[in-house]
Design a protein around this motif. Structure first.
Motif, PDB file in Angstrom:
ATOM      1  N   GLY A 186      10.730   4.827   2.376  1.00  0.00           N
ATOM      2  CA  GLY A 186      11.937   5.517   2.834  1.00  0.00           C
ATOM      3  C   GLY A 186      13.317   4.434   2.654  1.00  0.00           C
ATOM      4  N   PRO A 187      14.338   4.951   3.317  1.00  0.00           N
ATOM      5  CA  PRO A 187      15.584   4.206   3.003  1.00  0.00           C
ATOM      6  C   PRO A 187      15.620   2.753   3.295  1.00  0.00           C
ATOM      7  CG  PRO A 187      15.928   5.846   4.586  1.00  0.00           C
ATOM      8  CD  PRO A 187      14.640   6.159   4.118  1.00  0.00           C
ATOM      9  N   SER A 207      -0.944   9.905 -10.731  1.00  0.00           N
ATOM     10  CA  SER A 207       0.318  11.056 -10.614  1.00  0.00           C
ATOM     11  C   SER A 207       1.462  10.324 -10.399  1.00  0.00           C
ATOM     12  CB  SER A 207      -0.211  12.195  -9.816  1.00  0.00           C
ATOM     13  OG  SER A 207      -0.249  11.621  -8.278  1.00  0.00           O
ATOM     14  N   GLY A 208       1.566   9.137  -9.649  1.00  0.00           N
ATOM     15  CA  GLY A 208       2.753   8.506  -9.569  1.00  0.00           C
ATOM     16  C   GLY A 208       3.059   7.384 -10.552  1.00  0.00           C
ATOM     17  N   THR A 245       7.779   6.086  -6.593  1.00  0.00           N
ATOM     18  CA  THR A 245       6.984   6.756  -5.813  1.00  0.00           C
ATOM     19  C   THR A 245       7.033   5.887  -4.473  1.00  0.00           C
ATOM     20  OG1 THR A 245       5.512   7.358  -7.737  1.00  0.00           O
ATOM     21  CG2 THR A 245       4.629   7.063  -5.511  1.00  0.00           C
ATOM     22  N   ALA A 246       6.769   4.588  -4.732  1.00  0.00           N
ATOM     23  CA  ALA A 246       6.457   3.550  -3.569  1.00  0.00           C
ATOM     24  C   ALA A 246       7.862   3.659  -2.618  1.00  0.00           C
ATOM     25  CB  ALA A 246       6.459   1.996  -3.859  1.00  0.00           C
ATOM     26  N   GLY A 267       0.646  -1.238  -0.042  1.00  0.00           N
ATOM     27  CA  GLY A 267       0.023  -0.086  -0.048  1.00  0.00           C
ATOM     28  C   GLY A 267       0.918   1.207   0.047  1.00  0.00           C
ATOM     29  N   ALA A 268       2.015   1.219   0.064  1.00  0.00           N
ATOM     30  CA  ALA A 268       3.057   2.525  -0.146  1.00  0.00           C
ATOM     31  C   ALA A 268       2.654   3.210  -1.536  1.00  0.00           C
ATOM     32  CB  ALA A 268       4.511   2.096   0.055  1.00  0.00           C
ATOM     33  N   PHE A 269       2.405   2.428  -2.324  1.00  0.00           N
ATOM     34  CA  PHE A 269       2.082   2.920  -3.871  1.00  0.00           C
ATOM     35  C   PHE A 269       0.295   2.644  -3.656  1.00  0.00           C
ATOM     36  CE2 PHE A 269       0.413   2.800  -8.109  1.00  0.00           C
ATOM     37  CZ  PHE A 269       0.882   4.192  -8.704  1.00  0.00           C
TER      38      PHE A 269
END
Length: 288
Positions: free
Chosen positions: A250-251, A126-127, A244-245, A74-76
């Motif tokens: 994050g790193p 948009s991503g 995007t995801a 769900g990050a994207f």
């Protein structure tokens, strides 16, 4: 899409520019949230629970977006349109009231060329749409028997073949403003590249810098820190979505996921002492 496009083409035939513009017009007609009569806008206005037939391109991007949502937990999320509007990055004239539906993408169903909303969520590509548009233009150029070209839309690129001097299409990845990072130079030969950055679209509210990248898990812009993420992939659409995801994750989580999927990716963090660069083994091997 609110951006520009360009194409470098070896020996372009007559009518080439018109063919590209026709492809982009078709995509805008299907996927622009700023066009009230576009297919995506009509879908977003359809009654909850009502099935709607979708045009082929929109269906392709939606399915890819839902696949990416599953891969990224769900990050994207292709259904965060309400959140995008909530934070003032969508077509709504003013930011909307707080909005909370967990995992919006799970409220979208697709079946045999039709889709429906199971709750009051809206699609926003948009991503991923710019990357799809790059792929679509490249496909059109190949259909015109063009083998050597570089296509760019809003910073997402794809190169096929070679330049007239027999060199590949070399491109330098844009460095985030005010950060010093090693130049990332890549040769695009039947390859695409996409970059997501916090410096392209943002606004300042009460002294805080709000990124256009929304974390669906929190319903808010991502925390300050990730300056840019670059992904190389055979598909510009998937490079766009992965960038995007990873930006949202994050790193640690994002680059770990990229490594598991053998992606060529770089992430640049803003820190108190300057830039910190992360690179997946696949990208390091390509550059070595």
């Amino acid at each position: 899409m609110g951006t520009s496009w360009s194409a470098q083409i070896v020996a372009p035939p007559e009518g080439c520019a018109a063919a590209i513009e026709a492809v982009l017009a078709r995509i805008i007609d299907q996927m622009s949230n700023w066009e009230p009569d576009s297919a995506i806008s009509r879908f977003n206005r359809a009654p909850v629970g009502e099935w709607m037939p979708l045009p082929a391109d929109l269906l392709t991007v939606l399915r890819a977006g839902l696949d990416m949502a599953r891969l990224s937990n769900g990050a994207f999320d292709p259904a965060i349109g309400r959140l995008v509007d909530r934070w003032g990055f969508g077509p709504a004239a003013t930011p909307l009231a707080p909005y909370a539906i967990a995992a919006p993408w799970t409220r979208i169903e697709v079946e045999r060329g039709h889709a429906r909303r199971l709750a009051d969520v809206t699609l926003d590509f948009s991503g991923i749409a710019k990357g799809f548009a790059v792929d679509a233009v490249a496909e059109e150029l190949r259909a015109l028997s063009i083998a050597n070209f570089l296509v760019e839309i809003g910073g997402e690129l794809r190169g096929d073949g070679i330049k007239p001097d027999i060199q590949p299409w070399w491109v330098d990845v844009e460095a985030p403003p005010s950060l010093t990072v090693p130049t990332l130079r890549v040769a695009l030969s039947n390859l695409a590249i996409a970059t997501s950055g916090d410096y392209r679209r943002f606004r300042v509210e009460d002294g805080a810098r709000l990124s256009h990248s929304i974390d669906p898990a929190t319903g808010a812009p991502i925390a300050e820190g990730v300056a840019s993420v670059t992904v190389l992939h055979d598909s510009a659409m998937l490079a766009d979505a992965w960038a995007t995801a990873i930006t949202v994750m994050g790193p640690d989580r994002g680059m770990a996921l990229a490594t598991r999927h053998n992606l060529a990716a770089r992430l640049v963090m803003r820190t108190e002492t300057g830039a910190q660069e992360y690179m997946t083994p696949r990208l390091a091997a390509m550059l070595g």
